[in-house]
Design an enzyme around this catalytic site. Structure first.
Site, PDB file in Angstrom:
ATOM      1  N   ARG A 131       2.250  -8.827 -12.617  1.00 41.61           N
ATOM      2  CA  ARG A 131       1.407 -10.015 -12.914  1.00 41.61           C
ATOM      3  C   ARG A 131       0.005  -9.637 -13.375  1.00 41.61           C
ATOM      4  NH1 ARG A 131       3.766 -11.908  -7.909  1.00 41.61           N
ATOM      5  NH2 ARG A 131       5.647 -13.061  -8.425  1.00 41.61           N
ATOM      6  N   LYS A 153      -5.659 -11.686 -27.454  1.00 45.43           N
ATOM      7  CA  LYS A 153      -4.341 -12.220 -27.817  1.00 45.43           C
ATOM      8  C   LYS A 153      -3.347 -11.073 -27.767  1.00 45.43           C
ATOM      9  CE  LYS A 153      -5.183 -16.238 -30.718  1.00 45.43           C
ATOM     10  NZ  LYS A 153      -5.060 -16.799 -32.075  1.00 45.43           N
ATOM     11  N   GLU A 195      -8.341  -8.641 -43.229  1.00 45.03           N
ATOM     12  CA  GLU A 195      -8.923  -9.333 -42.063  1.00 45.03           C
ATOM     13  C   GLU A 195     -10.457  -9.272 -42.112  1.00 45.03           C
ATOM     14  OE1 GLU A 195      -7.124 -11.190 -40.207  1.00 45.03           O
ATOM     15  OE2 GLU A 195      -5.239 -10.255 -39.586  1.00 45.03           O
ATOM     16  N   LYS A 237     -16.133 -12.209 -34.538  1.00 47.21           N
ATOM     17  CA  LYS A 237     -14.992 -12.539 -33.656  1.00 47.21           C
ATOM     18  C   LYS A 237     -15.464 -12.742 -32.217  1.00 47.21           C
ATOM     19  CE  LYS A 237     -10.271 -11.940 -32.510  1.00 47.21           C
ATOM     20  NZ  LYS A 237      -8.965 -11.359 -32.761  1.00 47.21           N
ATOM     21  N   GLU A 247      -8.191 -20.787 -27.758  1.00 46.05           N
ATOM     22  CA  GLU A 247      -7.883 -21.524 -28.989  1.00 46.05           C
ATOM     23  C   GLU A 247      -7.602 -23.010 -28.742  1.00 46.05           C
ATOM     24  OE1 GLU A 247      -5.910 -19.121 -31.969  1.00 46.05           O
ATOM     25  OE2 GLU A 247      -4.981 -20.925 -32.777  1.00 46.05           O
ATOM     26  N   ARG A 251     -11.282 -21.424 -32.330  1.00 45.88           N
ATOM     27  CA  ARG A 251     -10.698 -20.101 -32.578  1.00 45.88           C
ATOM     28  C   ARG A 251      -9.644 -20.118 -33.685  1.00 45.88           C
ATOM     29  NH1 ARG A 251      -9.039 -15.312 -28.289  1.00 45.88           N
ATOM     30  NH2 ARG A 251      -8.094 -13.956 -29.871  1.00 45.88           N
ATOM     31  N   ASN A 255      -7.526 -17.824 -38.037  1.00 41.84           N
ATOM     32  CA  ASN A 255      -6.186 -17.762 -38.626  1.00 41.84           C
ATOM     33  C   ASN A 255      -6.162 -18.173 -40.093  1.00 41.84           C
ATOM     34  OD1 ASN A 255      -4.445 -16.753 -36.622  1.00 41.84           O
ATOM     35  ND2 ASN A 255      -4.696 -18.664 -35.490  1.00 41.84           N
ATOM     36  N   HIS A 258      -3.261 -17.149 -42.221  1.00 42.72           N
ATOM     37  CA  HIS A 258      -2.193 -16.665 -41.355  1.00 42.72           C
ATOM     38  C   HIS A 258      -0.976 -17.594 -41.312  1.00 42.72           C
ATOM     39  CE1 HIS A 258      -5.323 -13.922 -40.214  1.00 42.72           C
ATOM     40  NE2 HIS A 258      -4.599 -13.335 -39.285  1.00 42.72           N
ATOM     41  N   HIS A 262       2.200 -15.640 -41.864  1.00 45.55           N
ATOM     42  CA  HIS A 262       3.270 -15.482 -40.868  1.00 45.55           C
ATOM     43  C   HIS A 262       4.623 -15.877 -41.453  1.00 45.55           C
ATOM     44  CE1 HIS A 262       0.315 -15.618 -37.192  1.00 45.55           C
ATOM     45  NE2 HIS A 262       0.258 -14.491 -37.863  1.00 45.55           N
ATOM     46  N   HIS A 275       1.070  -6.900 -42.239  1.00 50.42           N
ATOM     47  CA  HIS A 275       0.420  -8.143 -41.788  1.00 50.42           C
ATOM     48  C   HIS A 275      -0.776  -8.489 -42.686  1.00 50.42           C
ATOM     49  CE1 HIS A 275      -1.121 -11.188 -39.035  1.00 50.42           C
ATOM     50  NE2 HIS A 275      -2.288 -10.571 -39.035  1.00 50.42           N
TER      51      HIS A 275
HETATM   52  P1  NAD Z   1       0.288  -1.187 -37.125  1.00 47.65           P
HETATM   53  O1  NAD Z   1      -0.053  -1.263 -35.720  1.00 47.65           O
HETATM   54  O2  NAD Z   1       1.729  -1.258 -37.504  1.00 47.65           O
HETATM   55  O3  NAD Z   1      -0.345   0.130 -37.748  1.00 47.65           O
HETATM   56  C1  NAD Z   1      -0.153   0.399 -39.102  1.00 47.65           C
HETATM   57  C2  NAD Z   1       0.435   1.790 -39.373  1.00 47.65           C
HETATM   58  O4  NAD Z   1      -0.606   2.740 -39.317  1.00 47.65           O
HETATM   59  C3  NAD Z   1       1.470   2.235 -38.363  1.00 47.65           C
HETATM   60  O5  NAD Z   1       2.461   2.976 -39.031  1.00 47.65           O
HETATM   61  C4  NAD Z   1       0.667   3.143 -37.446  1.00 47.65           C
HETATM   62  O6  NAD Z   1       1.460   4.092 -36.785  1.00 47.65           O
HETATM   63  C5  NAD Z   1      -0.270   3.808 -38.426  1.00 47.65           C
HETATM   64  N1  NAD Z   1      -1.533   4.260 -37.880  1.00 47.65           N
HETATM   65  C6  NAD Z   1      -2.303   3.656 -36.963  1.00 47.65           C
HETATM   66  N2  NAD Z   1      -3.454   4.296 -36.823  1.00 47.65           N
HETATM   67  C7  NAD Z   1      -3.413   5.378 -37.627  1.00 47.65           C
HETATM   68  C8  NAD Z   1      -4.323   6.417 -37.915  1.00 47.65           C
HETATM   69  N3  NAD Z   1      -5.546   6.453 -37.387  1.00 47.65           N
HETATM   70  N4  NAD Z   1      -3.942   7.378 -38.782  1.00 47.65           N
HETATM   71  C9  NAD Z   1      -2.717   7.324 -39.364  1.00 47.65           C
HETATM   72  N5  NAD Z   1      -1.823   6.340 -39.154  1.00 47.65           N
HETATM   73  C10 NAD Z   1      -2.178   5.370 -38.299  1.00 47.65           C
HETATM   74  O7  NAD Z   1      -0.420  -2.354 -37.958  1.00 47.65           O
HETATM   75  P2  NAD Z   1      -1.865  -3.016 -37.871  1.00 47.65           P
HETATM   76  O8  NAD Z   1      -2.157  -3.464 -39.235  1.00 47.65           O
HETATM   77  O9  NAD Z   1      -2.818  -2.177 -37.153  1.00 47.65           O
HETATM   78  O10 NAD Z   1      -1.610  -4.286 -36.935  1.00 47.65           O
HETATM   79  C11 NAD Z   1      -0.775  -5.329 -37.336  1.00 47.65           C
HETATM   80  C12 NAD Z   1      -0.360  -6.099 -36.115  1.00 47.65           C
HETATM   81  O11 NAD Z   1      -1.508  -6.660 -35.476  1.00 47.65           O
HETATM   82  C13 NAD Z   1       0.567  -7.252 -36.402  1.00 47.65           C
HETATM   83  O12 NAD Z   1       1.642  -7.227 -35.503  1.00 47.65           O
HETATM   84  C14 NAD Z   1      -0.294  -8.470 -36.165  1.00 47.65           C
HETATM   85  O13 NAD Z   1       0.451  -9.582 -35.736  1.00 47.65           O
HETATM   86  C15 NAD Z   1      -1.227  -7.990 -35.112  1.00 47.65           C
HETATM   87  N6  NAD Z   1      -2.494  -8.741 -35.053  1.00 47.65           N
HETATM   88  C16 NAD Z   1      -2.888  -9.206 -33.842  1.00 47.65           C
HETATM   89  C17 NAD Z   1      -4.088  -9.868 -33.729  1.00 47.65           C
HETATM   90  C18 NAD Z   1      -4.573 -10.313 -32.373  1.00 47.65           C
HETATM   91  O14 NAD Z   1      -5.555 -11.056 -32.302  1.00 47.65           O
HETATM   92  N7  NAD Z   1      -3.952  -9.878 -31.301  1.00 47.65           N
HETATM   93  C19 NAD Z   1      -4.898 -10.051 -34.858  1.00 47.65           C
HETATM   94  C20 NAD Z   1      -4.470  -9.559 -36.078  1.00 47.65           C
HETATM   95  C21 NAD Z   1      -3.252  -8.894 -36.160  1.00 47.65           C
HETATM   96  N1  GLY Z   2      -6.426 -13.015 -34.934  1.00 47.55           N
HETATM   97  C1  GLY Z   2      -6.672 -14.360 -34.555  1.00 47.55           C
HETATM   98  C2  GLY Z   2      -7.265 -14.500 -33.214  1.00 47.55           C
HETATM   99  O1  GLY Z   2      -7.534 -13.548 -32.538  1.00 47.55           O
HETATM  100  O2  GLY Z   2      -7.456 -15.608 -32.783  1.00 47.55           O
END
Ligand code: NAD
Ligand code: GLY
Length: 375
Positions: A131, A153, A195, A237, A247, A251, A255, A258, A262, A275
Site C-alpha cells: 500500500r 502520475k 513535451e 509543471k 487533475e 492540470r 495534456n 495528448h 493517445h 509517445h
Molecule cells: P521510454 O521510457 O520508452 O524511453 C525511451 C527509450 O530511450 C527507451 O528505449 C529507453 O531504454 C531509452 N533510454 C532512456 N534513457 C536513455 C539514455 N540516457 N541513453 C540511451 N537510451 C536511453 O520513453 P519516454 O519517452 O522517456 O517516456 C514515454 C512514456 O512516458 C510513455 O509511456 C508516456 O505515457 C509516459 N509519460 C508519462 C507522463 C506522466 O506524467 N507520468 C508524462 C508524459 C509521458
Molecule cells: N503529463 C500530464 C500530467 O502530468 O498531468
C-alpha cells in the site's frame, strides 16, 4: 553559452514541488547520478531497489548504485525489458516478484532509473507494494526529465487505453542528471522536445519564442540549452501540479495534444510511434481544431508546425484504421481520462488565454483528422 561553460560541478538548479507534506525537490544539473549528495533528501537506512531496463541499466545502474551505497543498507537492481509495449501488468508483476523474493519491507525505496516507461511503472509499483513504499525518480530521457518524472502520475497501459490503470503517487525526489542525455538517441531527444514545446502554447509564449531561437542548439545536445529547457519545463509543471495535483481542472492543460496522441499510440499498438511523436501530431490536430473554432489564428498553427518540424517531429497523424480512420480515432478518444459522460474534451489553445478544455462536435473533429492524417 556552450557545453564547455556548463561545468560538471556547475550550479544545480532546485525546484520545489509544493504539495504540503508530500513536497519534494527536483534537482537539475550535471554529474548528479554519481553524487551521493543528490539523494540526501531521500530517507536513509532502508534497503533500495533500482528498477531500470536492459538499455539504461547497463549504462547507468552501477553509477547510481555506487552513489547510493552509503545511503541504504543494501542496494539491488532489477532490469526490465525495454519498450512501451512492456508497460503492462505482466512487467509490473516482475517488480512485485523481485520485492517479495527479497522480503522487501515497507521502508524499501524504489529508484526509477530510465525514461517515462520505467518511471510510470516503478511509481505505480511503489504506490501498490504494501500500500505504498517510497520512490525516487531518476529520469534519463529528456521527456522524463521535463514531464513524466514530475507530478506523481503513475500508470501502466491497458490494450484498450493508454495509462488507464494507475495512481497519483508522488516521489521523494526527482534527480535530473543532464549528462545522461548524451547517450539518448536523436529520435528520443526529438520525442522529448514535443513535451517541451507543449509548455509554450499552454503557459508561456516567451518560452516558445526562446525555443524557436534555440532549437538547433537543443537538437545538437547543447547542455546549457537543455538545462534551460528542463528547468523552465519543470517550473511550469511544478506550478500547475501544485495548484491541481489530482487533475480536478487546471492540470488537464498539460495534456495538450495528448487526446489525439493517445489515440495514435493505442490505435497503432503501443510502441509503434513514440509517445512524444504522437503528442506532436496530436498538438497539430488540437491546434487546427482551435483555429476552426476561432480560438487560435492560422499564424499560430503555422508557427507550431514549423517548430515541431525543426524539432524532428511528425506534424501529420498516421492512419490507424483505413476503413474508418476518423471513427477509430474518436472511438479511442472516448476512453480518454478527460472524457465525461461519453463526451470527449479537448485541450485547445485560445488566443491570449493559453489552454482551455472544451467539448467539440464530432463532425468538426472528423474533418480535422481527415485533413491532418497522412494517407
Ligand atoms: P521510454 O521510457 O520508452 O524511453 C525511451 C527509450 O530511450 C527507451 O528505449 C529507453 O531504454 C531509452 N533510454 C532512456 N534513457 C536513455 C539514455 N540516457 N541513453 C540511451 N537510451 C536511453 O520513453 P519516454 O519517452 O522517456 O517516456 C514515454 C512514456 O512516458 C510513455 O509511456 C508516456 O505515457 C509516459 N509519460 C508519462 C507522463 C506522466 O506524467 N507520468 C508524462 C508524459 C509521458
Ligand atoms: N503529463 C500530464 C500530467 O502530468 O498531468
Amino acid at each position: 553559452m556552450t557545453a564547455e561553460t556548463l561545468a560538471e560541478d556547475g550550479p544545480v538548479t532546485r525546484i520545489e514541488i509544493a504539495l504540503g507534506a508530500r513536497s519534494y525537490p527536483i534537482l537539475i544539473g550535471r554529474a548528479l547520478l554519481a553524487d551521493p549528495g543528490s539523494f540526501s533528501h531521500v530517507s536513509a537506512g532502508s534497503d533500495a531497489l533500482i528498477v531500470s531496463n536492459t538499455t539504461v541499466g547497463p549504462l547507468y545502474a552501477e553509477r547510481l548504485e555506487r552513489a547510493l551505497a552509503g545511503h541504504h543498507r543494501h542496494v539491488a537492481r532489477l532490469l526490465l525489458p525495454d519498450g512501451e509495449q512492456y508497460k503492462t501488468w505482466a512487467t509490473l508483476n516482475l517488480i512485485f516478484d523481485a520485492l517479495l523474493r527479497r522480503a522487501a519491507d515497507r521502508k524499501t525505496t524504489l529508484y526509477a532509473l530510465g525514461g517515462g516507461v520505467i518511471g510510470d511503472m516503478t511509481g505505480f509499483a511503489a504506490a501498490c507494494y504494501m500500500r505504498g513504499v517510497p520512490f525516487v525518480q531518476v529520469p534519463t530521457t529528456l521527456l522524463a526529465q521535463v514531464d513524466s518524472s514530475v507530478g506523481g502520475k503513475t500508470a501502466i497501459n491497458h490494450p484498450l487505453g493508454k495509462n488507464m490503470i494507475g495512481a497519483f503517487y508522488q516521489p521523494q525526489a526527482v534527480v535530473c542528471d543532464l549528462d545522461v542525455l548524451k547517450t539518448l538517441p536523436a529520435r528520443e531527444l526529438s520525442a522529448g522536445l514535443a513535451e517541451v514545446i507543449k509548455y509554450g502554447p499552454i503557459a508561456d509564449m516567451a518560452f516558445f519564442d526562446w525555443l524557436e531561437q534555440h532549437m538547433n542548439a537543443l537538437r545538437a545536445g547543447d547542455l546549457p540549452a537543455l538545462a534551460h529547457a528542463v528547468k523552465r519545463s519543470c517550473e511550469i509543471k511544478a506550478d500547475v501540479v501544485a495548484q491541481d495535483e489530482r487533475e480536478a481542472g487546471l492540470r488537464a492543460i498539460l495534456n495538450f495534444g495528448h487526446t489525439f496522441g493517445h489515440a495514435i499510440e493505442a490505435g497503432l499498438g503501443f510502441g509503434a510511434w513514440l509517445h512524444g511523436e504522437a503528442v506532436a501530431a496530436g498538438m497539430v490536430m488540437a491546434a487546427h481544431v482551435s483555429q476552426e473554432l476561432g480560438l487560435a489564428d492560422r499564424a499560430f498553427v503555422q508557427r507550431l508546425v514549423a517548430l515541431l518540424e525543426r524539432a524532428g517531429l511528425p506534424t501529420h497523424g498516421p492512419v490507424i484504421d483505413p476503413a474508418d480512420n476518423a471513427g477509430s480515432y474518436l472511438e479511442h478518444m472516448r476512453v480518454d481520462k478527460k472524457a465525461q459522460a461519453g463526451e470527449i474534451r479537448y485541450v485547445l489553445i485560445e488566443r491570449g488565454h493559453g489552454a482551455v478544455v472544451r467539448a467539440v462536435p464530432d463532425a468538426l473533429v472528423r474533418e480535422v483528422i481527415d485533413r491532418c492524417c497522412a494517407t
